[in-house]
Design a protein around this motif. Structure first.
Motif, PDB file in Angstrom:
ATOM      1  N   ILE A  36       0.839  -1.194   0.000  1.00  0.00           N
ATOM      2  CA  ILE A  36       0.000   0.000   0.000  1.00  0.00           C
ATOM      3  C   ILE A  36       0.877   1.249   0.000  1.00  0.00           C
ATOM      4  CG2 ILE A  36      -1.973  -1.100   1.093  1.00  0.00           C
ATOM      5  CD1 ILE A  36      -1.003   0.020   3.772  1.00  0.00           C
ATOM      6  N   PHE A  37       0.305   2.346  -0.481  1.00  0.00           N
ATOM      7  CA  PHE A  37       1.016   3.621  -0.459  1.00  0.00           C
ATOM      8  C   PHE A  37       0.018   4.739  -0.220  1.00  0.00           C
ATOM      9  CE2 PHE A  37      -0.349   3.222  -4.858  1.00  0.00           C
ATOM     10  CZ  PHE A  37      -0.729   4.514  -5.218  1.00  0.00           C
ATOM     11  N   ALA A  38       0.497   5.836   0.359  1.00  0.00           N
ATOM     12  CA  ALA A  38      -0.372   6.986   0.623  1.00  0.00           C
ATOM     13  C   ALA A  38       0.480   8.168   1.051  1.00  0.00           C
ATOM     14  CB  ALA A  38      -1.396   6.662   1.709  1.00  0.00           C
ATOM     15  N   LEU A  39      -0.116   9.339   0.940  1.00  0.00           N
ATOM     16  CA  LEU A  39       0.465  10.553   1.506  1.00  0.00           C
ATOM     17  C   LEU A  39       0.196  10.535   3.004  1.00  0.00           C
ATOM     18  CD1 LEU A  39       1.674  13.458   1.194  1.00  0.00           C
ATOM     19  CD2 LEU A  39      -0.696  14.245   0.879  1.00  0.00           C
ATOM     20  N   SER A  40       1.250  10.586   3.810  1.00  0.00           N
ATOM     21  CA  SER A  40       1.094  10.493   5.259  1.00  0.00           C
ATOM     22  C   SER A  40       1.051  11.850   5.936  1.00  0.00           C
ATOM     23  CB  SER A  40       2.245   9.672   5.862  1.00  0.00           C
ATOM     24  OG  SER A  40       2.101   8.320   5.502  1.00  0.00           O
ATOM     25  N   SER A  41       1.612  12.860   5.309  1.00  0.00           N
ATOM     26  CA  SER A  41       1.532  14.202   5.875  1.00  0.00           C
ATOM     27  C   SER A  41       0.226  14.851   5.433  1.00  0.00           C
ATOM     28  CB  SER A  41       2.730  15.037   5.437  1.00  0.00           C
ATOM     29  OG  SER A  41       2.858  15.014   4.030  1.00  0.00           O
ATOM     30  N   PHE A 105       7.357   0.521  11.304  1.00  0.00           N
ATOM     31  CA  PHE A 105       6.111   0.847  11.996  1.00  0.00           C
ATOM     32  C   PHE A 105       5.070  -0.250  11.826  1.00  0.00           C
ATOM     33  CE2 PHE A 105       1.819   2.782  11.617  1.00  0.00           C
ATOM     34  CZ  PHE A 105       1.642   3.138  12.942  1.00  0.00           C
ATOM     35  N   THR A 106       4.925  -0.774  10.617  1.00  0.00           N
ATOM     36  CA  THR A 106       3.907  -1.800  10.357  1.00  0.00           C
ATOM     37  C   THR A 106       4.404  -3.217  10.580  1.00  0.00           C
ATOM     38  OG1 THR A 106       4.498  -1.970   8.017  1.00  0.00           O
ATOM     39  CG2 THR A 106       2.831  -0.320   8.615  1.00  0.00           C
ATOM     40  N   GLY A 107       5.718  -3.394  10.700  1.00  0.00           N
ATOM     41  CA  GLY A 107       6.278  -4.738  10.765  1.00  0.00           C
ATOM     42  C   GLY A 107       6.596  -5.312   9.401  1.00  0.00           C
ATOM     43  N   GLU A 108       6.248  -4.589   8.333  1.00  0.00           N
ATOM     44  CA  GLU A 108       6.537  -5.013   6.961  1.00  0.00           C
ATOM     45  C   GLU A 108       7.658  -4.144   6.399  1.00  0.00           C
ATOM     46  OE1 GLU A 108       2.021  -6.195   5.552  1.00  0.00           O
ATOM     47  OE2 GLU A 108       2.686  -4.134   5.276  1.00  0.00           O
ATOM     48  N   ASP A 109       8.150  -4.510   5.207  1.00  0.00           N
ATOM     49  CA  ASP A 109       9.071  -3.629   4.494  1.00  0.00           C
ATOM     50  C   ASP A 109       8.362  -2.308   4.205  1.00  0.00           C
ATOM     51  OD1 ASP A 109      10.966  -5.593   4.504  1.00  0.00           O
ATOM     52  OD2 ASP A 109      10.694  -6.179   2.409  1.00  0.00           O
ATOM     53  N   GLU A 142      -5.056   2.052   7.343  1.00  0.00           N
ATOM     54  CA  GLU A 142      -4.547   0.725   6.998  1.00  0.00           C
ATOM     55  C   GLU A 142      -3.115   0.500   7.468  1.00  0.00           C
ATOM     56  OE1 GLU A 142      -4.614  -2.453   3.263  1.00  0.00           O
ATOM     57  OE2 GLU A 142      -5.190  -0.354   2.921  1.00  0.00           O
ATOM     58  N   PHE A 143      -2.294   1.550   7.476  1.00  0.00           N
ATOM     59  CA  PHE A 143      -0.929   1.377   7.990  1.00  0.00           C
ATOM     60  C   PHE A 143      -0.972   0.974   9.462  1.00  0.00           C
ATOM     61  CE2 PHE A 143      -0.119   3.958   4.247  1.00  0.00           C
ATOM     62  CZ  PHE A 143       1.089   3.463   3.778  1.00  0.00           C
ATOM     63  N   THR A 144      -1.797   1.661  10.248  1.00  0.00           N
ATOM     64  CA  THR A 144      -1.881   1.349  11.675  1.00  0.00           C
ATOM     65  C   THR A 144      -2.496  -0.028  11.890  1.00  0.00           C
ATOM     66  OG1 THR A 144      -2.135   3.708  12.141  1.00  0.00           O
ATOM     67  CG2 THR A 144      -2.718   2.183  13.889  1.00  0.00           C
ATOM     68  N   ARG A 145      -3.452  -0.384  11.049  1.00  0.00           N
ATOM     69  CA  ARG A 145      -4.066  -1.706  11.201  1.00  0.00           C
ATOM     70  C   ARG A 145      -3.035  -2.803  10.935  1.00  0.00           C
ATOM     71  NH1 ARG A 145     -10.225  -3.144   9.965  1.00  0.00           N
ATOM     72  NH2 ARG A 145     -10.229  -5.270  10.733  1.00  0.00           N
ATOM     73  N   ARG A 146      -2.171  -2.585   9.983  1.00  0.00           N
ATOM     74  CA  ARG A 146      -1.118  -3.584   9.736  1.00  0.00           C
ATOM     75  C   ARG A 146      -0.147  -3.652  10.909  1.00  0.00           C
ATOM     76  NH1 ARG A 146       0.461  -4.159   3.411  1.00  0.00           N
ATOM     77  NH2 ARG A 146      -1.665  -4.261   2.597  1.00  0.00           N
ATOM     78  N   ALA A 147       0.142  -2.498  11.521  1.00  0.00           N
ATOM     79  CA  ALA A 147       1.003  -2.505  12.707  1.00  0.00           C
ATOM     80  C   ALA A 147       0.352  -3.312  13.827  1.00  0.00           C
ATOM     81  CB  ALA A 147       1.260  -1.069  13.155  1.00  0.00           C
ATOM     82  N   PHE A 148      -0.951  -3.182  13.987  1.00  0.00           N
ATOM     83  CA  PHE A 148      -1.669  -3.945  14.999  1.00  0.00           C
ATOM     84  C   PHE A 148      -1.665  -5.431  14.669  1.00  0.00           C
ATOM     85  CE2 PHE A 148      -5.887  -5.831  15.979  1.00  0.00           C
ATOM     86  CZ  PHE A 148      -5.754  -5.913  17.364  1.00  0.00           C
ATOM     87  N   GLY A 491      -3.088   7.107   5.111  1.00  0.00           N
ATOM     88  CA  GLY A 491      -1.660   7.345   5.264  1.00  0.00           C
ATOM     89  C   GLY A 491      -1.182   7.131   6.675  1.00  0.00           C
ATOM     90  N   LYS A 492      -2.095   6.743   7.594  1.00  0.00           N
ATOM     91  CA  LYS A 492      -1.676   6.477   8.966  1.00  0.00           C
ATOM     92  C   LYS A 492      -2.145   5.097   9.393  1.00  0.00           C
ATOM     93  CE  LYS A 492       0.508   7.461  12.658  1.00  0.00           C
ATOM     94  NZ  LYS A 492       1.960   7.420  12.598  1.00  0.00           N
TER      95      LYS A 492
END
Length: 492
Positions: A36-41, A105-109, A142-148, A491-492
């Protein structure tokens, strides 16, 4: 004496497969092929915009946009020329970072592109990433969900992160940081360990008690542990509303007789013209609300109609609404004209509102009250004139601002009582979900105390521990997770 207790770990694990620490939720793990990709700022023009990716294709995506150059050293920034991999057109000169999993942060690359924040640059980089095979735009949170899902954050830490992103006051920021640091999760983990030990001892007694392999007081020690846990849970639940007020804002109601300066005080505290100010009595006829930062605490500030009798039907409806709003207040700012304390309207307000709240407080009322005597600038040099006996009060001039610092300090102390002080004490319960699971855990412990059969006692302990697991995400349902993660931005 303790022959056979080597089986306790196995007994504790039976029916207790999930720990109350950083475990997955039971939600399906992200697809191994999805990056996945996104603008985080934030959106809009800015000096630097951050675009991030997460997933197995993060490395190839980074190479694609940097013309095939080697990945930078892990967690080190490098300046690279970014180009569209399809056309070769230069997009920007940017800093890039590489975070190989699981140390991310997510545990992935993960990869990050720190680009110039103009809309054209950001759009160009996002368009280029969309053309890389295996990449797709991220969904909200989705980034935070992957971290969880990968065990990088517990569910309470995820909620702390969401609260930190949405924090608008110092108190909210402090509380969110404590929860993000895992204080509530660690407390639940300690409680769960207590229940694990208690359950293991009960099940060991069921399996080995007849063989006289266990100490005689093992069940008494379980009872003692349960009593201690009941006391701790009860103390936290008594404070549950404070944490929710800290997250959503305390309800502060400004009330008083007509022309005491209520609307002027609301405008002063909110630092904007919320209410119309006029020397004509009865100008405010409805409840006007505005969210404010009061001495670092979030509050919903309400201006109300002046309390008096014998007025027209419209203003009387405003008075009725004001009295109803007073019943809902966490903190009442009672405003009187310092030059008119002996008037019938002031005396009636003191008798019906100020004294009423003061009488209820010793009996457990959660309402707080600050008495403010306004129009200090109009007082004669000798001070207050003839007046009834007054409780402790603060002097203020909404015109000159004299006395405002003292009022803000008093508000800070009162709101720390109403909302809880996020800098000290145990972690607060900031969501109704926390309160529900702790109350359910306490109820299950009550069933343990009432049970007359060891098997039923063990089941009650197992249920209690399951609620602690749900609180930190060890057994959450997909629907609950959807509600929590949808509060995040893309993005978060």
């Amino acid at each position: 004496m303790w022959r056979g207790l080597w089986t306790l770990p196995a007994l504790a694990a039976r029916g207790l497969r999930r720990s109350c620490s950083r475990q997955g939720s039971g939600a399906p793990a992200p697809s191994s092929g999805a990056t996945i990709f996104a603008l985080s700022s934030g959106q809009g023009r800015c000096g630097v915009a951050v675009i991030r990716t997460s997933g197995p294709a993060s490395g190839p995506a980074l190479r694609s946009l940097t013309a095939g150059r080697d990945l930078p050293p892990a967690r080190s920034a490098r300046l690279r020329l970014l180009s569209d991999p399809r056309s070769g057109e230069p997009l920007d000169r940017a800093l890039v970072l590489w975070f190989p999993g699981p140390q991310s942060f997510t545990g992935e690359d993960c990869a990050e592109f720190h680009v110039h924040g103009g809309p054209a640059v950001v759009s160009g980089v996002l368009q280029a990433l969309s053309g890389v095979p295996g990449l797709r735009p991220a969904e909200a949170g989705e980034f935070t969900r992957r971290a969880f899902t990968h065990g990088k954050l517990s569910l309470t830490e995820v909620e702390g992160l969401a609260d930190l992103i949405h924090a608008e006051t110092e108190a909210q920021r402090r509380q969110a940081l404590r929860q993000l640091d895992g204080e509530l999760g660690r407390l639940c983990h300690d409680w769960a360990e207590t229940l694990t030990t208690a359950l293991a001892h009960v099940e060991a007694y069921i399996d080995f008690g007849e063989d006289d392999n266990l100490e005689e007081d093992v069940l008494e020690r379980v009872d003692s542990s349960v009593r201690g846990l009941q006391a701790a849970l009860g103390a936290h639940l008594r404070d549950a509303r404070r944490g929710q007020r800290l997250r959503s804002g305390a309800h502060v109601v400004v009330a008083g007789p007509p022309n005491a300066g209520k609307s002027s005080l609301v405008n002063l505290l909110s630092r904007k013209p919320v209410s119309i100010v006029s020397p004509e009595p009865g100008t405010t006829r409805d409840v006007l609300e505005t969210p404010v930062d009061l001495a670092g605490f979030p509050a919903l500030l309400s201006d109300t109609a002046g309390l008096r009798e014998g007025v027209g039907p419209v203003e009387q409806e405003g008075v009725r609404r004001a009295r109803a709003r007073l019943e809902q207040a966490d903190l009442i700012l009672a405003v009187l004209d310092a030059c008119d304390l002996a008037s019938p309207s002031s005396c009636n307000f003191l008798d019906t509102v100020v004294a009423h709240v003061g009488d209820r407080s010793p009996n457990g009322s959660s309402q707080r009250l600050l008495l403010v005597l306004n129009k200090l600038d109009l007082l004669p040099s000798e001070g207050l004139g003839p007046s009834p006996d007054l409780p402790p009060y603060l002097l203020l001039s909404c015109v000159t601002g004299e006395g405002l610092d003292s009022l803000l300090e008093a508000l800070r102390k009162e709101l720390a009582t109403v909302c809880g002080d996020p800098s000290t004490g145990p972690p607060l319960l900031t969501r109704a979900r926390h309160q529900y699971h702790l109350q359910s855990c306490l109820d299950a412990l009550g069933h343990y105390k009432e049970a007359r059969d060891l098997a039923l006692e063990a089941e009650a302990l197992r249920v209690a521990r399951g609620h602690l697991a749900h609180l930190t995400g060890g057994g959450g349902t997909e629907e609950i997770l959807d509600v929590i993660f949808r509060d995040f931005c893309v993005g978060k």
